[in-house]
Scaffold this motif. Structure first.
Motif, PDB file in Angstrom:
ATOM      1  N   GLU A  34       0.819  -1.212   0.000  1.00  0.00           N
ATOM      2  CA  GLU A  34       0.000   0.000   0.000  1.00  0.00           C
ATOM      3  C   GLU A  34       0.855   1.265   0.000  1.00  0.00           C
ATOM      4  OE1 GLU A  34      -3.198   0.270  -0.353  1.00  0.00           O
ATOM      5  OE2 GLU A  34      -3.430  -1.915  -0.518  1.00  0.00           O
ATOM      6  N   ALA A  35       1.960   1.227   0.675  1.00  0.00           N
ATOM      7  CA  ALA A  35       2.812   2.418   0.741  1.00  0.00           C
ATOM      8  C   ALA A  35       3.303   2.824  -0.656  1.00  0.00           C
ATOM      9  CB  ALA A  35       4.000   2.170   1.667  1.00  0.00           C
ATOM     10  N   PHE A  36       3.689   1.837  -1.453  1.00  0.00           N
ATOM     11  CA  PHE A  36       4.157   2.147  -2.804  1.00  0.00           C
ATOM     12  C   PHE A  36       3.028   2.708  -3.658  1.00  0.00           C
ATOM     13  CE2 PHE A  36       5.409   1.405  -7.163  1.00  0.00           C
ATOM     14  CZ  PHE A  36       6.750   1.768  -7.161  1.00  0.00           C
ATOM     15  N   LEU A  37       1.789   2.117  -3.480  1.00  0.00           N
ATOM     16  CA  LEU A  37       0.651   2.613  -4.251  1.00  0.00           C
ATOM     17  C   LEU A  37       0.363   4.069  -3.909  1.00  0.00           C
ATOM     18  CD1 LEU A  37      -1.751  -0.484  -4.067  1.00  0.00           C
ATOM     19  CD2 LEU A  37      -0.352   0.258  -6.016  1.00  0.00           C
ATOM     20  N   ARG A  38       0.472   4.403  -2.610  1.00  0.00           N
ATOM     21  CA  ARG A  38       0.267   5.806  -2.228  1.00  0.00           C
ATOM     22  C   ARG A  38       1.351   6.704  -2.849  1.00  0.00           C
ATOM     23  NH1 ARG A  38      -0.514   3.520   2.893  1.00  0.00           N
ATOM     24  NH2 ARG A  38       1.570   4.241   3.486  1.00  0.00           N
ATOM     25  N   ASP A  39       2.601   6.225  -2.855  1.00  0.00           N
ATOM     26  CA  ASP A  39       3.706   7.047  -3.364  1.00  0.00           C
ATOM     27  C   ASP A  39       3.534   7.385  -4.846  1.00  0.00           C
ATOM     28  OD1 ASP A  39       4.926   7.124  -0.925  1.00  0.00           O
ATOM     29  OD2 ASP A  39       6.327   5.478  -1.356  1.00  0.00           O
ATOM     30  N   VAL A  40       3.054   6.405  -5.617  1.00  0.00           N
ATOM     31  CA  VAL A  40       2.982   6.628  -7.063  1.00  0.00           C
ATOM     32  C   VAL A  40       1.587   6.991  -7.523  1.00  0.00           C
ATOM     33  CG1 VAL A  40       4.929   5.120  -7.496  1.00  0.00           C
ATOM     34  CG2 VAL A  40       2.614   4.180  -7.531  1.00  0.00           C
ATOM     35  N   GLY A  41       0.566   6.914  -6.657  1.00  0.00           N
ATOM     36  CA  GLY A  41      -0.789   7.300  -7.020  1.00  0.00           C
ATOM     37  C   GLY A  41      -1.452   6.363  -7.992  1.00  0.00           C
ATOM     38  N   LEU A  42      -1.120   5.078  -7.933  1.00  0.00           N
ATOM     39  CA  LEU A  42      -1.719   4.100  -8.837  1.00  0.00           C
ATOM     40  C   LEU A  42      -2.420   3.004  -8.038  1.00  0.00           C
ATOM     41  CD1 LEU A  42       1.229   3.775 -11.406  1.00  0.00           C
ATOM     42  CD2 LEU A  42      -0.865   5.101 -11.672  1.00  0.00           C
ATOM     43  N   THR A  43      -3.147   2.160  -8.763  1.00  0.00           N
ATOM     44  CA  THR A  43      -3.864   1.048  -8.122  1.00  0.00           C
ATOM     45  C   THR A  43      -3.099  -0.249  -8.327  1.00  0.00           C
ATOM     46  OG1 THR A  43      -5.171   0.533 -10.082  1.00  0.00           O
ATOM     47  CG2 THR A  43      -6.045   2.223  -8.600  1.00  0.00           C
ATOM     48  N   ARG A  44      -3.460  -1.248  -7.500  1.00  0.00           N
ATOM     49  CA  ARG A  44      -2.816  -2.550  -7.613  1.00  0.00           C
ATOM     50  C   ARG A  44      -3.059  -3.139  -9.003  1.00  0.00           C
ATOM     51  NH1 ARG A  44      -1.085  -5.876  -3.749  1.00  0.00           N
ATOM     52  NH2 ARG A  44      -2.020  -4.523  -2.176  1.00  0.00           N
TER      53      ARG A  44
END
Length: 692
Positions: A34-44
């Protein structure tokens, strides 16, 4: 022992962005927290199962940015992990992240990352996957850059503070305008060299207060106060020290040098305020406008003279156009008598020639002043040049009833020059004198050698309208003559003196003008280098030429009083004694009283013509040794034969060229000891060579 659920929970809940990548240099994303998704603003769904560099495309790189190689650095790091099986940590990398705007457009947002790639092995030791951990350090990077910039600015500010005084002094001294800084007590804090040079005084030499009562100046702004003296408190610097704002003022100042000269300056002053808003000091700037104002005045004057010249040119061109148009209309009607047609044609031809002369003058001044005139130099006698020039101006001199005096040395004045152009110079000066001298005036042309300088000196003076000092200073400039208060009845463009000066300079000479003032006449003087060896040649020719004791006695006979007078002046200039008769009977009476050596006879005399007069003279034994010269407007073989039959020795066709006549009289003087028949034989061979 911890189970797989624990590790899965730790991976998913880690605050540090993490990816699980397939074990290759171009990996596929196997898992993301989840942290990476927040950083880049994308979905799984946008990442898992996608190639890493396809799901996270790179923005265009900047070759000038050392941090702009994030994609290449990440590829290299992954390749090394696969190859070595060792973790790889990267320095801070710039890796912009793609973002989709609400309008659907794509944009890359600049981001900085700290990245570590760690290999994960299976139980059998084979490379299972790669753990990609990326910590965003964009904020830290910005803070670091801001700190670095702040440090640089602090260092620069310190350096500027350290060098400020030196820079200010350098700028102050380099400025081309006068600058003075003074405190509220009127003491000079600084003054530059331009100010001291302008006022011829160093303001801060003794540190005393400025005393504006010593300063002398006058308003020069063209307003109602123009010309009024400035009071001590009126000076812009004094007003600025009182806190008053000042606009630009045009002031005429008096310098402090011994000559106390005057300069015109633009003076601007302003107060310098402290933090409390009060005046701490004031600065004044002085821009010297003297030369610029003089130049602007000269340009306006030149422009005005040009306009006057163009107006005069239009007038001069219209003068011949009016009779041409009238004559042309008369011819177009077709009803004019033959005599009227001839008269109209004569008018058109005469006025067209006048127009041609005006155009030629304009073209000549263009060629000469632009250096395009061709000067064909050869040794020539300045006396012959003068004689031809006098012949050219004779009609104008006669029409204005002037007395022309010639004072030319008998010995030849040999110069290297272009005969046509030098005749143009002398004729122009004589024309100028004739035009600007009231009718009945006196014109004097003198020429002699200056052995001490090796130059010939020629002067043309008159008792005409004279010239002001200002006009003399620019007499040889184009358009200057248009301002002279002269009788312009003779026409002309008034550009001759500009051409004369250039032609004289092309001959290595100089020209000057003197006048005691308006109404007191003018004198133009030309000096030209004598030809090499001309001094000895002149002395030798002077010994051969007839001196005063060898001068010929010449009788000029012509019913045209002006023509007779000018021919007599020319002969007198050649060093001979001259008498004039206007009719055949008068000539016979003078010949009986005192026979002449040479008779210059006009053929078209009233009553007894020149042929009959020649026969009468030949029949008188007292004139047996005389030389008879026919002067007529008729040429050709028939006229020559008629002259010989009447007893003439030589035959000239009008207009008589001064150079030819001078040579003839010189030859006659040298051969006076010969017999008449010898001269007649020589004359018969030469008859018809003059004026053809």
């Amino acid at each position: 022992m911890l189970d797989a659920t624990f590790y899965q929970s730790m991976f998913a809940r880690s605050p540090i962005g993490t990816l699980v990548l397939s074990a290759s240099a171009d990996p596929v994303i196997l898992e993301v927290n989840e942290a990476f998704l927040r950083d880049v603003g994308l979905t799984r769904a946008q990442l898992v199962g996608q190639p890493l560099f396809g799901a996270l495309p790179a923005a265009p790189g900047d070759p000038d940015d050392p941090h702009s190689n994030g994609v290449m650095a990440l590829r290299n790091s992954l390749a090394q992990v696969v190859a070595s099986g060792e973790p790889q940590s990267l320095t801070t990398q710039r890796y912009p992240i793609r973002s989709i705007r609400p309008d659907g457009s794509e944009v890359f947002v600049e981001r900085f990352w700290s990245v570590t790639n760690t290999p994960v092995f299976a139980a059998d030791g084979g490379l299972l996957c790669i753990q990609h951990v990326s910590i965003e350090v964009t904020g830290h990077k910005r803070a670091e850059e801001a700190l670095l910039l702040s440090r640089r600015e602090a260092v620069e500010a310190a350096r500027q503070a350290e060098d400020g005084r030196a820079r200010m002094t350098a700028v102050l001294q380099a400025a081309p305008v006068g600058i003075v800084l003074a405190d509220t007590d009127g003491r000079v804090l600084d003054a530059n060299a331009a100010h001291d040079a302008l006022l011829c005084r160093h303001c801060s030499s003794d540190g005393a207060r400025l005393d504006f009562s010593e300063w002398r100046g006058w308003w020069a702004d063209g307003s109602a106060r123009h010309g009024q003296a400035l009071a001590a408190g009126d000076w812009p610097l004094a007003a600025a020290l009182r806190g008053e704002t000042s606009s630009h003022h045009l002031i005429e100042i008096e310098t402090f040098d011994a000559a106390r000269s005057h300069r015109v300056v633009v003076c601007s002053a302003a107060p310098i305020l402290g933090r409390d808003g009060r005046v701490d000091a004031a600065v004044v700037v002085l821009l010297d406008m003297t030369e610029r104002l003089h130049a602007e005045s000269a340009l306006r004057d030149a422009d005005r003279r040009k306009d006057e010249f163009l107006a005069m040119l239009a007038h001069e061109l219209r003068n011949p156009l009016a009779p041409i148009m009238a004559a042309a209309e008369l011819l177009v009607q077709g009803a004019a008598a033959p005599a009227m047609v001839r008269r109209a044609s004569s008018v058109i031809g005469r006025q067209a020639r006048h127009l041609t002369g005006l155009v030629d003058d304009l073209l000549d001044v263009s060629r000469v002043t632009r250096g395009l005139a061709v000067i064909d130099k050869s040794p020539l006698d300045l006396g012959a040049v003068i004689a031809e020039a006098v012949e050219q101006v004779q009609p104008l001199v006669a029409s204005r009833n002037h007395r022309l005096e010639l004072a030319v040395q008998a010995a030849p004045l040999t110069v290297n020059g272009d005969a046509k152009r030098l005749v143009q110079v002398v004729a122009n000066l004589l024309n100028n004198a004739a035009k600007y001298t009231p009718p009945g005036g006196r014109i004097r042309l003198a020429a002699d050698a200056e052995p001490e300088t090796g130059r010939a000196r020629l002067s043309v003076s008159d008792n005409g309208i004279g010239m002001s000092h200002e006009l003399m200073a620019r007499a040889f400039e184009l358009f200057a003559q248009a301002e002279r208060d002269a009788d312009r009845a003779q026409g002309g463009l008034g550009i001759g003196l500009a051409v004369v000066r250039r032609l004289v300079e092309l001959h290595g000479g100089e020209i000057g003008v003197r006048s005691a003032g308006p109404g007191q006449g003018s004198s133009f003087t030309v000096t030209l280098p004598l030809a090499a060896g001309s001094t000895a040649g002149a002395a030798a020719q002077a010994r051969q030429a007839p001196g005063p004791e060898q001068a010929l006695g010449v009788l000029v006979v012509d019913d045209n009083a002006d023509a007779a007078q000018m021919l007599a002046i020319m002969v007198q200039h050649f060093g001979h004694a001259v008498r004039i008769a206007h009719a055949a009977d008068e000539a016979l009476a003078l010949a009986e009283q005192q026979p002449a050596d040479v008779y210059l006879l006009d053929i078209g005399l009233p009553g007894m013509d020149g042929h009959e007069l020649a026969r009468r003279l030949r029949g008188d034994a007292a004139n047996a040794g005389a030389v008879l010269v026919a002067i007529t407007g008729y040429g050709g073989d028939e006229a020559h034969r008629a002259a010989l039959a009447a007893g003439f020795d030589f035959h000239f066709v009008k207009p008589v060229k001064g150079g030819d006549l001078r040579l003839l009289l010189r030859d006659i003087a040298r051969s006076r000891g010969r017999g008449v028949q010898e001269r007649r034989a020589g004359g018969a061979a030469r008859v018809g060579n003059f004026g053809q």
